[in-house]
Motif scaffolding. Structure first.
Motif, PDB file in Angstrom:
ATOM      1  N   GLY A  18      -3.601  -5.394   5.054  1.00 13.23           N
ATOM      2  CA  GLY A  18      -4.891  -5.865   5.525  1.00 13.23           C
ATOM      3  C   GLY A  18      -6.044  -5.180   4.831  1.00 13.23           C
ATOM      4  O   GLY A  18      -5.861  -4.224   4.060  1.00 13.23           O
ATOM      5  N   VAL A  19      -7.240  -5.686   5.116  1.00 14.72           N
ATOM      6  CA  VAL A  19      -8.472  -5.066   4.637  1.00 14.72           C
ATOM      7  C   VAL A  19      -9.385  -4.842   5.835  1.00 14.72           C
ATOM      8  O   VAL A  19      -9.488  -5.673   6.733  1.00 14.72           O
ATOM      9  CB  VAL A  19      -9.191  -5.939   3.584  1.00 14.72           C
ATOM     10  N   GLY A  20     -10.037  -3.681   5.835  1.00 14.48           N
ATOM     11  CA  GLY A  20     -11.074  -3.387   6.815  1.00 14.48           C
ATOM     12  C   GLY A  20     -12.392  -3.331   6.067  1.00 14.48           C
ATOM     13  O   GLY A  20     -12.582  -2.480   5.190  1.00 14.48           O
ATOM     14  N   ILE A  21     -13.300  -4.241   6.369  1.00 15.35           N
ATOM     15  CA  ILE A  21     -14.470  -4.439   5.520  1.00 15.35           C
ATOM     16  C   ILE A  21     -15.631  -4.940   6.372  1.00 15.35           C
ATOM     17  O   ILE A  21     -15.430  -5.574   7.409  1.00 15.35           O
ATOM     18  CB  ILE A  21     -14.103  -5.448   4.396  1.00 15.35           C
ATOM     19  N   ARG A  22     -16.864  -4.652   5.942  1.00 11.58           N
ATOM     20  CA  ARG A  22     -18.062  -5.132   6.634  1.00 11.58           C
ATOM     21  C   ARG A  22     -18.638  -6.345   5.911  1.00 11.58           C
ATOM     22  O   ARG A  22     -18.767  -6.343   4.681  1.00 11.58           O
ATOM     23  CB  ARG A  22     -19.116  -4.028   6.695  1.00 11.58           C
ATOM     24  N   GLU A  23     -19.006  -7.364   6.672  1.00  7.02           N
ATOM     25  CA  GLU A  23     -19.520  -8.602   6.083  1.00  7.02           C
ATOM     26  C   GLU A  23     -20.779  -8.354   5.250  1.00  7.02           C
ATOM     27  O   GLU A  23     -21.035  -9.042   4.259  1.00  7.02           O
ATOM     28  CB  GLU A  23     -19.804  -9.624   7.181  1.00  7.02           C
ATOM     29  N   ALA A  24     -21.568  -7.348   5.647  1.00  9.94           N
ATOM     30  CA  ALA A  24     -22.805  -7.051   4.922  1.00  9.94           C
ATOM     31  C   ALA A  24     -22.545  -6.651   3.479  1.00  9.94           C
ATOM     32  O   ALA A  24     -23.454  -6.723   2.637  1.00  9.94           O
ATOM     33  CB  ALA A  24     -23.562  -5.930   5.640  1.00  9.94           C
ATOM     34  N   LEU A  25     -21.299  -6.268   3.155  1.00 10.32           N
ATOM     35  CA  LEU A  25     -20.968  -5.824   1.801  1.00 10.32           C
ATOM     36  C   LEU A  25     -20.212  -6.870   0.996  1.00 10.32           C
ATOM     37  O   LEU A  25     -19.816  -6.610  -0.137  1.00 10.32           O
ATOM     38  CB  LEU A  25     -20.150  -4.527   1.871  1.00 10.32           C
ATOM     39  N   PHE A  26     -19.995  -8.037   1.573  1.00 11.31           N
ATOM     40  CA  PHE A  26     -19.283  -9.091   0.845  1.00 11.31           C
ATOM     41  C   PHE A  26     -20.082  -9.526  -0.386  1.00 11.31           C
ATOM     42  O   PHE A  26     -21.312  -9.634  -0.343  1.00 11.31           O
ATOM     43  CB  PHE A  26     -19.087 -10.329   1.726  1.00 11.31           C
ATOM     44  N   GLU A  27     -19.371  -9.812  -1.466  1.00 12.79           N
ATOM     45  CA  GLU A  27     -20.005 -10.483  -2.584  1.00 12.79           C
ATOM     46  C   GLU A  27     -20.345 -11.913  -2.158  1.00 12.79           C
ATOM     47  O   GLU A  27     -19.715 -12.477  -1.248  1.00 12.79           O
ATOM     48  CB  GLU A  27     -19.059 -10.521  -3.785  1.00 12.79           C
ATOM     49  N   GLN A  28     -21.330 -12.494  -2.811  1.00  9.20           N
ATOM     50  CA  GLN A  28     -21.756 -13.846  -2.459  1.00  9.20           C
ATOM     51  C   GLN A  28     -20.592 -14.821  -2.573  1.00  9.20           C
ATOM     52  O   GLN A  28     -19.825 -14.791  -3.527  1.00  9.20           O
ATOM     53  CB  GLN A  28     -22.899 -14.282  -3.364  1.00  9.20           C
ATOM     54  N   HIS A  29     -20.464 -15.667  -1.562  1.00  6.33           N
ATOM     55  CA  HIS A  29     -19.455 -16.731  -1.485  1.00  6.33           C
ATOM     56  C   HIS A  29     -18.034 -16.207  -1.242  1.00  6.33           C
ATOM     57  O   HIS A  29     -17.080 -16.988  -1.291  1.00  6.33           O
ATOM     58  CB  HIS A  29     -19.458 -17.598  -2.755  1.00  6.33           C
ATOM     59  N   LEU A  30     -17.878 -14.911  -0.983  1.00  8.24           N
ATOM     60  CA  LEU A  30     -16.551 -14.384  -0.674  1.00  8.24           C
ATOM     61  C   LEU A  30     -16.427 -14.101   0.819  1.00  8.24           C
ATOM     62  O   LEU A  30     -17.420 -13.820   1.496  1.00  8.24           O
ATOM     63  CB  LEU A  30     -16.269 -13.106  -1.462  1.00  8.24           C
ATOM     64  N   CYS A  31     -15.208 -14.138   1.336  1.00 10.66           N
ATOM     65  CA  CYS A  31     -14.926 -13.802   2.731  1.00 10.66           C
ATOM     66  C   CYS A  31     -13.812 -12.757   2.771  1.00 10.66           C
ATOM     67  O   CYS A  31     -13.244 -12.387   1.735  1.00 10.66           O
ATOM     68  CB  CYS A  31     -14.529 -15.048   3.527  1.00 10.66           C
ATOM     69  N   ALA A  32     -13.473 -12.298   3.968  1.00 11.75           N
ATOM     70  CA  ALA A  32     -12.453 -11.253   4.103  1.00 11.75           C
ATOM     71  C   ALA A  32     -11.113 -11.704   3.533  1.00 11.75           C
ATOM     72  O   ALA A  32     -10.388 -10.924   2.909  1.00 11.75           O
ATOM     73  CB  ALA A  32     -12.307 -10.861   5.576  1.00 11.75           C
TER      74      ALA A  32
END
Length: 396
Positions: free
Chosen positions: A224-238
């Motif tokens: 899995g990945v633990g990640i914050r949406e605020a740091l997503f690259e544009q057009h990418l999701c978890a």
């Protein structure tokens, strides 16, 4: 099941915190209703299920009174046991420490805890949503119909987006960096280290977070990945980040080559700390609803259960005229507040570092295995604090 019109205590949410609260309250011969929106407790899964053994948990929260249900986990609830925790830096260098921990089958474990609450005398109502809260009156709708049920005390153990917290204005601060997304796959057909839990870092795969591989025994694993949406690259999701990790990471992709995805797991993780208030004159919050989680590792099973135990006990003592409900606030903060607060501070120190592969690799190189273990336990050794501050200065 048709619930009674009134109960001494109503617990919303049958995860580890809620079931533990219901068990401890019901053991005091109080009428307890445990309400769960899922039709099948523990399903869908929302957690990787990494749980250190009891002695390690005592180190994690040394001032806490751990629930009895953490002392001996039924073997049927354990996928596999790990003896090592490994950190893989962005440059591929690894470092780790010994740890005794289990990969828990959360489906079975959550059901086990709910059954223990039922054995203690709690009534369990599954497949039921709490749609509205008016004081201590709960309006419910679900598989068994519509109900209005009154409680003397309400315990909200209903997750990061708690309806109980919202109804009582006990929300966490609005911080986009304070809520993470855990997106996971359960896999078969993998060749991973069965004795180790692995955590991977790198801005291209998990900017500001980490990825993991946890063996579940034989040829199965949870990744899995633990990640914050605020740091997503544009057009990418978890999901995009997990796919990138699984198929393109130079180390992980080889271990996961040829794997089949057997389950998709997703959930929110509150890594911003606790709300300012978790108790009032008729309501308590526990578990994710109260931010009972160690932000440096995203682990919250044990801390949620500590919060649930205290909530159930405090509610019972309040109804017996022995305390105020607000005493719960002081109690849980005394038992694990320092670890939770320290972990949030460390997480904030690490946030910028994890966006730089060079500095993150340097941090892992400089921090000793013993210091890594301390950080995982929500502690901050002074040498580590100075190192992280120095590296952050380098960023600016």
């Amino acid at each position: 099941m048709k619930p009674e019109d009134a109960y001494d205590i109503i617990v919303v949410g049958a995860g580890p915190a809620g079931s533990t609260a219901a068990m401890y309250a019901a053991e005091k011969d109080l009428s307890v209703l445990l309400v769960e929106k899922k039709k099948d407790i523990g399903v869908p899964l929302q957690c990787g299920g990494f749980l250190p053994h009891y002695p390690i948990l005592q180190e994690l929260v040394p001032n806490a009174e751990l629930p009895v249900t953490l002392e001996e986990i039924p073997s049927s609830c354990i996928h596999a046991t790990a003896s090592y925790q490994r950190f893989i830096a962005p440059n591929g260098v690894s470092k780790g420490f010994d740890v005794d921990a289990d990969a828990i089958d959360r489906r079975r474990f959550d059901k086990h805890l709910a059954k223990e609450a039922g054995k203690a005398g709690a009534h369990i109502l599954v497949g039921t949503n709490v749609t509205e809260i008016d004081g201590t009156k709960l309006f419910m709708d679900g598989a068994f119909g519509e109900f209005e049920v009154e409680g003397k005390v309400i315990i909200g153990a209903d997750g990061p987006n708690s309806i109980v917290a919202k109804a009582n204005n006990m929300l966490r601060d609005d911080d986009p960096m304070g809520t993470g997304i855990a997106f996971e796959y359960e896999l078969s057909g993998v060749d991973v280290d069965k004795d180790a839990v692995e955590m991977y870092f790198g801005k291209d795969y998990v900017p500001g977070g980490y990825a993991w591989i946890i063996s579940q025994g034989d040829d199965t694993a949870n990744i899995g990945v633990g990640i914050r949406e605020a740091l997503f690259e544009q057009h990418l999701c978890a999901r995009d980040y997990l796919e990138r990790f699984m198929y393109k990471h130079p180390i992980a992709s080889e271990k996961l080559s040829g794997a089949s995805i057997t389950s998709v797991v997703a959930g929110l993780v509150p890594v911003g700390g606790a709300p300012k208030v978790t108790a009032n004159h008729n309501t308590l919050l526990a578990g994710d609803a109260a931010g009972h989680i160690i932000a440096t590792n995203g682990g919250g099973i044990s801390t949620a259960m500590v919060g649930g135990k205290l909530a159930g006990e405090t509610a019972a003592e309040f109804l017996a005229g022995k305390c105020q409900l607000q005493d719960y606030e002081k109690q849980w903060r005394q038992q694990m507040g320092l670890e939770i607060k320290t972990a949030v501070y460390v997480r904030k120190l690490m946030d910028k570092l994890m966006l730089s592969d060079r500095l993150m690799s340097t941090a892992i190189k400089m921090i000793t295995p013993e210091q890594m273990k301390a950080i995982q336990c929500g502690q901050l050794p002074e040498p580590v604090r100075k190192t992280l501050l120095k590296l952050n200065v380098g960023l600016s």
